[in-house]
Design an enzyme around this catalytic site. Structure first.
Site, PDB file in Angstrom:
ATOM      1  N   GLU A  49       1.167  -1.203   0.691  1.00  0.00           N
ATOM      2  CA  GLU A  49      -0.161  -0.055  -0.124  1.00  0.00           C
ATOM      3  C   GLU A  49       0.923   1.245  -0.297  1.00  0.00           C
ATOM      4  O   GLU A  49       0.528   2.176  -0.551  1.00  0.00           O
ATOM      5  CB  GLU A  49      -0.795   0.312   1.204  1.00  0.00           C
ATOM      6  CG  GLU A  49      -2.487  -0.546   0.838  1.00  0.00           C
ATOM      7  CD  GLU A  49      -3.081  -0.435  -0.067  1.00  0.00           C
ATOM      8  OE1 GLU A  49      -3.156  -0.419  -0.651  1.00  0.00           O
ATOM      9  OE2 GLU A  49      -3.583  -1.804  -0.441  1.00  0.00           O
ATOM     10  N   TYR A 132      -6.687   6.346   3.656  1.00  0.00           N
ATOM     11  CA  TYR A 132      -7.203   5.502   2.593  1.00  0.00           C
ATOM     12  C   TYR A 132      -6.130   4.371   3.024  1.00  0.00           C
ATOM     13  O   TYR A 132      -6.517   3.169   2.985  1.00  0.00           O
ATOM     14  CB  TYR A 132      -6.668   6.290   1.683  1.00  0.00           C
ATOM     15  CG  TYR A 132      -6.836   5.200   0.572  1.00  0.00           C
ATOM     16  CD1 TYR A 132      -7.215   4.326  -0.124  1.00  0.00           C
ATOM     17  CD2 TYR A 132      -5.065   4.812   0.151  1.00  0.00           C
ATOM     18  CE1 TYR A 132      -7.342   3.143  -1.358  1.00  0.00           C
ATOM     19  CE2 TYR A 132      -5.630   3.631  -0.363  1.00  0.00           C
ATOM     20  CZ  TYR A 132      -6.012   2.735  -1.158  1.00  0.00           C
ATOM     21  OH  TYR A 132      -5.716   1.825  -2.292  1.00  0.00           O
ATOM     22  N   ASP A 150      -9.870   5.030  -3.918  1.00  0.00           N
ATOM     23  CA  ASP A 150      -8.645   5.161  -4.271  1.00  0.00           C
ATOM     24  C   ASP A 150      -9.561   5.935  -5.775  1.00  0.00           C
ATOM     25  O   ASP A 150     -10.977   5.747  -5.439  1.00  0.00           O
ATOM     26  CB  ASP A 150      -7.849   4.512  -4.536  1.00  0.00           C
ATOM     27  CG  ASP A 150      -8.111   3.218  -5.179  1.00  0.00           C
ATOM     28  OD1 ASP A 150      -9.697   2.987  -5.863  1.00  0.00           O
ATOM     29  OD2 ASP A 150      -7.424   2.766  -6.186  1.00  0.00           O
ATOM     30  N   CYS A 205     -11.971   0.251 -17.140  1.00  0.00           N
ATOM     31  CA  CYS A 205     -12.397   1.973 -16.628  1.00  0.00           C
ATOM     32  C   CYS A 205     -11.208   2.129 -16.834  1.00  0.00           C
ATOM     33  O   CYS A 205     -11.644   3.786 -15.480  1.00  0.00           O
ATOM     34  CB  CYS A 205     -13.342   1.714 -15.613  1.00  0.00           C
ATOM     35  SG  CYS A 205     -14.640   2.862 -15.271  1.00  0.00           S
ATOM     36  N   CYS A 221     -24.306   1.202 -16.362  1.00  0.00           N
ATOM     37  CA  CYS A 221     -23.518   1.794 -16.576  1.00  0.00           C
ATOM     38  C   CYS A 221     -23.649   3.770 -16.865  1.00  0.00           C
ATOM     39  O   CYS A 221     -24.261   3.668 -18.509  1.00  0.00           O
ATOM     40  CB  CYS A 221     -22.048   1.983 -17.598  1.00  0.00           C
ATOM     41  SG  CYS A 221     -20.652   3.568 -17.688  1.00  0.00           S
TER      42      CYS A 221
END
Length: 324
Positions: A49, A132, A150, A205, A221
């Protein structure tokens, strides 16, 4: 009297169907990443991370593997110097992350018995761990039900639910509330959902060239239904060439390449001063690359001063070196 067309209504597909579609796609399309392995330690997840912040997976993978081989747990890293942590960070960029990860390892060693804490609040109290990162570690290392938001998740939410090409530049309270509403109630499914939506944003995406034909929820969508409108604000690319960041990186490359201090005039003075006498061959090549940028002396000095101020370099009698 002309009328302005109303924006396309937000599409809110049934959540169970949305969860099944995205997690089902993830089950067959997910990249095989070592920090997703069920046997990966919480420390391995935490290191990933830190490294993945603003850095592509392909660059992180070799450094993550080398890091975990050298420092398989927080106590191992805590016993090393900050300079060794910065050196091992290599060319991942934003090397202050290495200092913060080292500081977190020291805190874990001294206050948590060398084990990454599982509690969200305890994680949030560690050096370098923001909202986060604390949520991501809690979710991916411990299976906790936390909202992870995120850039990739925000982009999927903006398109699929809100009908916008891109999210706002900064995280908003509305985006966080939307992420909370979309979360499955089941803890295990919530973990899988977070992983799946993040992956969907990373590989399908995407910001500039979305692969809508490969998207498991393109039929639901809102952005596709609205005709894929252009973003309200064009995405900004990060400049690099000629910036202080580029010069800082080049100076850091010189310091990482050798073990001995580098005389400050070699880094900041005129090119003909930097003869490289006494430097290791790797450091000399890095020094040549630094001077090859053509950065003015003022910029090189500013970059060096910033590195010293950030704790990434230290001044000593013999010159400039990594900390510790």
């Amino acid at each position: 009297m002309s009328s302005v067309p109303a924006p396309a209504p937000a599409v809110d597909p049934g959540l169970p169907d949305l969860h099944r579609a995205v997690t089902g796609w993830f089950d067959v399309a997910a990249r095989d990443l070592p920090w997703r392995d069920p046997d990966c330690s919480p420390w391995g997840v935490m290191v990933s991370e830190f490294m993945l912040q603003q850095t592509p997976v392909v660059r992180v993978l070799p450094v993550w593997r080398a890091w975990l081989q050298r420092w398989p747990g927080p106590t191992d890293l805590a016993a090393a110097s900050t300079g060794e942590a910065v050196r091992a960070w290599g060319r991942l960029g934003y090397p202050r992350r290495a200092l913060r990860l080292h500081a977190a390892a020291v805190e874990i060693t001294e206050r948590h018995g060398g084990r990454v804490p599982a509690g969200h609040d305890e994680l949030l109290a560690l050096p370098g761990v923001g909202a986060y990162t604390a949520a991501a570690i809690a979710v991916f290392a411990f299976g906790d039900r936390q909202v992870v938001v995120d850039t990739n998740i925000r982009r999927v939410q903006a398109r699929v639910v809100s009908g916008r090409a891109l999210p706002s530049r900064s995280l908003t309270a509305a985006e966080t509330r939307l992420a909370e509403r979309l979360m499955p109630e089941d803890d295990a499914l919530a973990v899988r959902w977070n992983q799946a939506v993040m992956e969907l944003g990373a590989v399908v995406c995407t910001a500039r060239s979305p692969r809508c034909e490969q998207c498991p929820v393109r039929h639901a969508c809102a952005w596709v239904a609205a005709g894929r409108p252009e973003p309200a604000e064009a995405p900004r690319g990060q400049s690099w060439h000629g910036t202080d960041r580029q010069v800082r990186g080049a100076v850091m490359a010189v310091l990482r390449a050798g073990r001995d201090p580098v005389p400050e005039p070699h880094l900041t003075g005129p090119v003909d001063v930097a003869t490289g006498a006494g430097l290791a061959p790797e450091a000399l090549r890095a020094l040549d690359a630094l001077h090859g940028l053509g950065a003015p002396e003022e910029q090189r000095r500013r970059a060096l001063d910033g590195l010293v101020q950030d704790g990434l370099a230290v001044r000593g009698p013999a010159g400039i070196s990594l900390p510790g």
